[in-house]
Design an enzyme around this catalytic site. Structure first.
Site, PDB file in Angstrom:
ATOM      1  N   GLU A 229       0.832  -1.205   0.000  1.00 11.87           N
ATOM      2  CA  GLU A 229       0.000   0.000   0.000  1.00 11.87           C
ATOM      3  C   GLU A 229       0.863   1.250   0.000  1.00 11.87           C
ATOM      4  O   GLU A 229       1.842   1.337   0.753  1.00 11.87           O
ATOM      5  CB  GLU A 229      -0.894  -0.025   1.242  1.00 11.87           C
ATOM      6  CG  GLU A 229      -2.253   0.555   1.027  1.00 11.87           C
ATOM      7  CD  GLU A 229      -3.098  -0.293   0.077  1.00 11.87           C
ATOM      8  OE1 GLU A 229      -3.080  -0.015  -1.148  1.00 11.87           O
ATOM      9  OE2 GLU A 229      -3.754  -1.233   0.560  1.00 11.87           O
ATOM     10  N   HIS A 230       0.450   2.196  -0.841  1.00 14.99           N
ATOM     11  CA  HIS A 230       1.139   3.482  -0.958  1.00 14.99           C
ATOM     12  C   HIS A 230       2.601   3.308  -1.372  1.00 14.99           C
ATOM     13  O   HIS A 230       3.456   4.073  -0.939  1.00 14.99           O
ATOM     14  CB  HIS A 230       1.042   4.279   0.359  1.00 14.99           C
ATOM     15  CG  HIS A 230      -0.279   4.977   0.495  1.00 14.99           C
ATOM     16  ND1 HIS A 230      -0.567   6.138  -0.161  1.00 14.99           N
ATOM     17  CD2 HIS A 230      -1.387   4.654   1.189  1.00 14.99           C
ATOM     18  CE1 HIS A 230      -1.817   6.517   0.132  1.00 14.99           C
ATOM     19  NE2 HIS A 230      -2.336   5.631   0.940  1.00 14.99           N
TER      20      HIS A 230
ATOM     21  N   ALA B 288     -17.009   2.088  -1.028  1.00 14.17           N
ATOM     22  CA  ALA B 288     -16.037   3.175  -1.077  1.00 14.17           C
ATOM     23  C   ALA B 288     -14.619   2.654  -1.015  1.00 14.17           C
ATOM     24  O   ALA B 288     -14.319   1.739  -0.266  1.00 14.17           O
ATOM     25  CB  ALA B 288     -16.284   4.102   0.100  1.00 14.17           C
ATOM     26  N   GLY B 289     -13.767   3.239  -1.826  1.00 12.68           N
ATOM     27  CA  GLY B 289     -12.355   2.896  -1.721  1.00 12.68           C
ATOM     28  C   GLY B 289     -11.963   1.652  -2.486  1.00 12.68           C
ATOM     29  O   GLY B 289     -10.816   1.245  -2.442  1.00 12.68           O
ATOM     30  N   LEU B 290     -12.909   1.019  -3.183  1.00 13.17           N
ATOM     31  CA  LEU B 290     -12.509  -0.146  -3.978  1.00 13.17           C
ATOM     32  C   LEU B 290     -12.319   0.264  -5.429  1.00 13.17           C
ATOM     33  O   LEU B 290     -12.597  -0.485  -6.346  1.00 13.17           O
ATOM     34  CB  LEU B 290     -13.531  -1.281  -3.840  1.00 13.17           C
ATOM     35  CG  LEU B 290     -13.679  -1.820  -2.415  1.00 13.17           C
ATOM     36  CD1 LEU B 290     -14.598  -3.024  -2.392  1.00 13.17           C
ATOM     37  CD2 LEU B 290     -12.318  -2.194  -1.827  1.00 13.17           C
TER      38      LEU B 290
ATOM     39  N   GLU C  64      -6.890  10.376 -13.755  1.00  9.44           N
ATOM     40  CA  GLU C  64      -6.914  10.686 -12.307  1.00  9.44           C
ATOM     41  C   GLU C  64      -5.983  11.858 -12.005  1.00  9.44           C
ATOM     42  O   GLU C  64      -6.326  12.739 -11.230  1.00  9.44           O
ATOM     43  CB  GLU C  64      -6.480   9.468 -11.479  1.00  9.44           C
ATOM     44  CG  GLU C  64      -7.349   8.237 -11.646  1.00  9.44           C
ATOM     45  CD  GLU C  64      -8.640   8.255 -10.831  1.00  9.44           C
ATOM     46  OE1 GLU C  64      -8.813   9.150  -9.974  1.00  9.44           O
ATOM     47  OE2 GLU C  64      -9.478   7.362 -11.068  1.00  9.44           O
TER      48      GLU C  64
ATOM     49  N   ASP D 190      -4.309   0.393  -9.275  1.00 11.09           N
ATOM     50  CA  ASP D 190      -5.744   0.125  -9.433  1.00 11.09           C
ATOM     51  C   ASP D 190      -6.062  -0.177 -10.896  1.00 11.09           C
ATOM     52  O   ASP D 190      -6.781  -1.122 -11.217  1.00 11.09           O
ATOM     53  CB  ASP D 190      -6.571   1.342  -8.993  1.00 11.09           C
ATOM     54  CG  ASP D 190      -6.300   1.731  -7.552  1.00 11.09           C
ATOM     55  OD1 ASP D 190      -5.721   0.908  -6.818  1.00 11.09           O
ATOM     56  OD2 ASP D 190      -6.659   2.849  -7.163  1.00 11.09           O
TER      57      ASP D 190
HETATM   58  C1  GLA Z   1      -5.175   4.579  -4.283  1.00 11.55           C
HETATM   59  C2  GLA Z   1      -4.376   4.877  -5.550  1.00 11.55           C
HETATM   60  C3  GLA Z   1      -3.378   3.778  -5.858  1.00 11.55           C
HETATM   61  C4  GLA Z   1      -2.526   3.429  -4.629  1.00 11.55           C
HETATM   62  C5  GLA Z   1      -3.411   3.241  -3.392  1.00 11.55           C
HETATM   63  C6  GLA Z   1      -2.592   3.077  -2.143  1.00 11.55           C
HETATM   64  O1  GLA Z   1      -6.021   3.487  -4.484  1.00 11.55           O
HETATM   65  O2  GLA Z   1      -5.239   5.054  -6.658  1.00 11.55           O
HETATM   66  O3  GLA Z   1      -2.560   4.157  -6.939  1.00 11.55           O
HETATM   67  O4  GLA Z   1      -1.543   4.378  -4.407  1.00 11.55           O
HETATM   68  O5  GLA Z   1      -4.304   4.325  -3.194  1.00 11.55           O
HETATM   69  O6  GLA Z   1      -1.798   1.939  -2.223  1.00 11.55           O
END
Ligand code: GLA
Length: 371
Positions: free
Chosen positions: A33-34, A122-124, A155, A167
Site C-alpha cells: 500500500e502506498h 467506497a475505496g474499492l 486521475e 488500481d
Molecule cells: C489509491 C491509488 C493507488 C494506490 C493506493 C494506495 O487506491 O489510486 O494508486 O496508491 O491508493 O496503495
C-alpha cells in the site's frame, strides 16, 4: 442486472439497440500500500462488483453517457482538451477519458454508453473501474497497459490525485497479480486461496479529504527523494537507509521500505500457501500504514482490531488509499459466517455506523463482448 434488462435500459435512453458490453471489476489490495507511486511491487486482487457499460456507435462526433448510479447524463464532443474540473462531479471523469484517449494513438468515434456500477463500496477503486470500462468501450483495440496508463492520467489531470498505476492495472488484468509498478511487469499469483478467504469490511466512513491527504504523502516522498539527491520518487523503494531525515519523513520512508519487503514475502507466502505468514504480513502492513504512513483513521483501526480478535482471522488491514473506505481480513473460510455478524455489531456499537462485510473472490479483468 441481466443482459436483457441492460439492453432494454439502453433502448429506453438512446432509442436503439446496443452492440457491445464491457465489464470492469473493482479491486482490493492484499498488500503493497502506498508504494505503487514510488516504484514498489504490489499484490492487488480484482474482485466482483465493478462497472458494466453497454454501448453502440452513434455516427457523430459526440460521446453520450448515461449513468444509472446518478440517474444523470452528459454529451461531450470528442476533443483532446476538455477542461479538468469543469463539472465538479462524475462527468469530469468522462471528459478526462475522452480527452486523454483523443491525445493517444487511439481513434475515437462517437458512441452512446449506458453505465451501471455496483452499489458503491467506497475505496474499492470505483473511479478507476468506471474510467477503464469507458476507455475499453471507446478504444477496444488498445492494450491493457495502454488503457491503464490513460486512465491513470485521467486521475492525475481530471481528479487531481497523483495516484500510482496499481488500481488501473489490477482492474485491466484481473485475478491476483504481483505487479512491479516501476517496470510495469507482472506475474499472475495463485488466486486459488483454497481454505482461506478475503473478507471486505466497508467502514461506511466516506473518504473525504482522501485526495488532498494522498497528494500530501506523495509530496512528502518527493522531499525524501530530494534529500537523497534524486530527481524523482520512481525508485524510492530501493533507496538506502539514512539517518538524516526529519522524524516525520523518516517514518514515511520507513513505511515505504518495510512495505516493499513485506510484499515480496507475501508473494512467496501465497505461492507456498502459507496463509498464516500472509496474515501476519497483512497485519504488519496495517500497523505501518497507521503509525508510520499515517493514512488510517479511527474507523479503519476499529474494524481491523475487531477482526483480529476473532477466531479464524489470520490478519487484517486497511486496503487502498485510506482515510476511510474499506479494510480486509484474511480468514479461514469456515470461520467467517461465525464472526462477520459479531464484528459488524461491535463496529456499529463503537462507531454508530452500520458496516458492510462480504466475502470477495478473484474476478476476471476488463472484458468486451458483443450483445
Ligand atoms: C489509491 C491509488 C493507488 C494506490 C493506493 C494506495 O487506491 O489510486 O494508486 O496508491 O491508493 O496503495
Amino acid at each position: 442486472m441481466t443482459e436483457n434488462s441492460l439492453k432494454a435500459q439502453f433502448r429506453t435512453v438512446f432509442d436503439r439497440a446496443p452492440s457491445w458490453r464491457v465489464n470492469a471489476p473493482s479491486r482490493i489490495n492484499l498488500i503493497g500500500e502506498h508504494i505503487d507511486y514510488c516504484g514498489g511491487r504490489v499484490l492487488p486482487m480484482a474482485i466482483q462488483g465493478g462497472t458494466t457499460v453497454v454501448s453502440a456507435e452513434n455516427d457523430s462526433d459526440m460521446i453520450r453517457v448515461y449513468t444509472e448510479r446518478f440517474s444523470d447524463r452528459v454529451s461531450l464532443k470528442i476533443r483532446p482538451d476538455h477542461s479538468p474540473g469543469f463539472y465538479g462531479d462524475w462527468r469530469d471523469y468522462v471528459a478526462g477519458v475522452v480527452s486523454c484517449l483523443s491525445r493517444s494513438e487511439s481513434r475515437v468515434v462517437g458512441h452512446d454508453l449506458y453505465v451501471t456500477q455496483s452499489a458503491g463500496t467506497a475505496g474499492l477503486s470505483t473511479s478507476a473501474s468506471f474510467c477503464l470500462a469507458l476507455a475499453k468501450s471507446l478504444s477496444p483495440k488498445s492494450s491493457e497497459v495502454e488503457l491503464a496508463r490513460i486512465c491513470q492520467q485521467v486521475e492525475h489531470e481530471f481528479a487531481r490525485v497523483q495516484c500510482g498505476i496499481m488500481d488501473q492495472m489490477s482492474i485491466a488484468l484481473g485475478g491476483v497479480i504481483y505487479l512491479d509498478c516501476q517496470a510495469l511487469r507482472w506475474q499472475v499469483a495463485s488466486s486459488d486461496l483454497d481454505d482461506v478467504v478475503v473478507v471486505v469490511m466497508d467502514t461506511g466512513k466516506a473518504r473525504t479529504l482522501a485526495g488532498s491527504a494522498y497528494n500530501e504523502r506523495v509530496s512528502e516522498l518527493h522531499q525524501v527523494a530530494q534529500s537523497f539527491g534524486a530527481e524523482d520518487i520512481d525508485n524510492l523503494v530501493s533507496a538506502p537507509a539514512t539517518d538524516f531525515l526529519p522524524p516525520h519523513l523518516a517514518k514515511r520512508f520507513r513505511h515505504v521500505t518495510t512495505e516493499h519487503r513485506r510484499v515480496a514475502q507475501a508473494f512467496e507466502a501465497i505461492q507456498s500457501r502459507d496463509w498464516s505468514t500472509l496474515g501476519q504480513l497483512m497485519t504488519a502492513s496495517h500497523e505501518s500504514l497507521r503509525d508510520d504512513y499515517e493514512v488510517s483513521c479511527r474507523e479503519l483501526d476499529c474494524m481491523v482490531e475487531l477482526a483480529l480478535k476473532q477466531d479464524g482471522v489470520l490478519g487484517a488491514r486497511m486496503t487502498g488509499g485510506g482515510f476511510g473506505g474499506c479494510a480486509i481480513a484474511l480468514a479461514e473460510r469456515l470461520s467467517v459466517s461465525q464472526w462477520m455478524p459479531v464484528v459488524a455489531a461491535a463496529y456499529q456499537q463503537q462507531t454508530g455506523i452500520f458496516p458492510d462485510l462480504f466475502e470477495a473472490e478473484p474476478a476476471p479483468g476488463l472484458s468486451r463482448q458483443s450483445c
